[in-house]
Design a protein around this motif. Structure first.
Motif, mmCIF file in Angstrom:
data_model
loop_
_atom_site.group_PDB
_atom_site.id
_atom_site.type_symbol
_atom_site.label_atom_id
_atom_site.label_comp_id
_atom_site.label_asym_id
_atom_site.label_seq_id
_atom_site.Cartn_x
_atom_site.Cartn_y
_atom_site.Cartn_z
ATOM 1 N N VAL A 133 0.852 -1.605 0.029
ATOM 2 C CA VAL A 133 -0.033 -0.420 0.443
ATOM 3 C C VAL A 133 0.940 1.045 -0.203
ATOM 4 C CG1 VAL A 133 -1.736 -0.739 0.853
ATOM 5 C CG2 VAL A 133 -0.320 0.200 2.179
ATOM 6 N N LEU A 169 0.504 4.507 -2.630
ATOM 7 C CA LEU A 169 -1.482 5.319 -2.503
ATOM 8 C C LEU A 169 -1.414 6.035 -2.042
ATOM 9 C CD1 LEU A 169 -3.569 1.163 -1.730
ATOM 10 C CD2 LEU A 169 -2.877 2.412 -4.071
ATOM 11 N N THR A 170 -2.177 6.777 -2.496
ATOM 12 C CA THR A 170 -2.634 8.690 -1.407
ATOM 13 C C THR A 170 -3.558 7.581 -0.972
ATOM 14 O OG1 THR A 170 -4.360 9.175 -2.906
ATOM 15 C CG2 THR A 170 -2.238 9.770 -3.816
ATOM 16 N N GLU A 171 -3.884 8.837 0.911
ATOM 17 C CA GLU A 171 -4.232 8.882 1.285
ATOM 18 C C GLU A 171 -6.148 7.983 1.629
ATOM 19 O OE1 GLU A 171 -4.112 8.382 5.158
ATOM 20 O OE2 GLU A 171 -2.469 7.936 4.884
ATOM 21 N N ALA A 172 -6.599 8.679 0.283
ATOM 22 C CA ALA A 172 -7.374 8.975 -0.359
ATOM 23 C C ALA A 172 -7.994 7.334 -1.188
ATOM 24 C CB ALA A 172 -7.766 9.557 -1.703
ATOM 25 N N GLU A 173 -6.666 6.721 -2.083
ATOM 26 C CA GLU A 173 -6.808 5.305 -3.089
ATOM 27 C C GLU A 173 -6.883 4.233 -1.228
ATOM 28 O OE1 GLU A 173 -4.443 6.375 -6.314
ATOM 29 O OE2 GLU A 173 -3.067 6.474 -4.942
ATOM 30 N N MET A 174 -6.033 4.426 -0.126
ATOM 31 C CA MET A 174 -6.275 3.736 0.519
ATOM 32 C C MET A 174 -7.313 3.315 0.892
ATOM 33 S SD MET A 174 -2.692 4.598 2.652
ATOM 34 C CE MET A 174 -2.610 3.109 4.006
ATOM 35 N N GLN A 175 -7.819 4.659 1.285
ATOM 36 C CA GLN A 175 -9.661 4.822 1.958
ATOM 37 C C GLN A 175 -10.449 3.963 0.189
ATOM 38 O OE1 GLN A 175 -10.602 5.693 4.662
ATOM 39 N NE2 GLN A 175 -12.678 4.735 4.464
ATOM 40 N N THR A 176 -10.307 3.943 -0.094
ATOM 41 C CA THR A 176 -10.964 3.154 -1.342
ATOM 42 C C THR A 176 -11.253 2.376 -1.321
ATOM 43 O OG1 THR A 176 -11.269 5.479 -2.876
ATOM 44 C CG2 THR A 176 -11.769 3.341 -4.280
ATOM 45 N N LEU A 177 -9.489 1.837 -1.331
ATOM 46 C CA LEU A 177 -9.137 0.775 -1.221
ATOM 47 C C LEU A 177 -10.247 -0.174 0.069
ATOM 48 C CD1 LEU A 177 -7.664 -2.360 -2.210
ATOM 49 C CD2 LEU A 177 -5.800 -1.368 -1.196
#
Length: 63
Positions: free
Chosen positions: A41, A44-52
């Motif tokens: 991870v 990944l950006t914070e937003a991408e991590m939240q989406t994941l």
């Protein structure tokens, strides 16, 4: 690594206890798994991590 004890009053019951060496192995495994997860991870950006996270939760709910 672990010990199995059978109570004298109930031979069908099996109690499993993790011994100190087993606890060490479990902790080593957790640390190794965390390093792998962090590496996956990392880009990944914070937003991408939240989406994941949201997607994984949704998938898990349908297993």
């Amino acid at each position: 690594m672990f010990q199995v004890k059978i109570p004298a009053n109930n031979e069908r019951q099996k109690n499993i206890y993790v011994l100190p060496k087993g606890i060490g192995i479990i902790e080593d495994f957790r640390e190794s798994f965390q390093k792998v997860e962090d590496g996956i991870v990392q880009p990944l950006t914070e937003a991408e991590m939240q989406t994941l996270k949201e997607l994984l939760i949704k998938i898990n709910q349908h297993l």
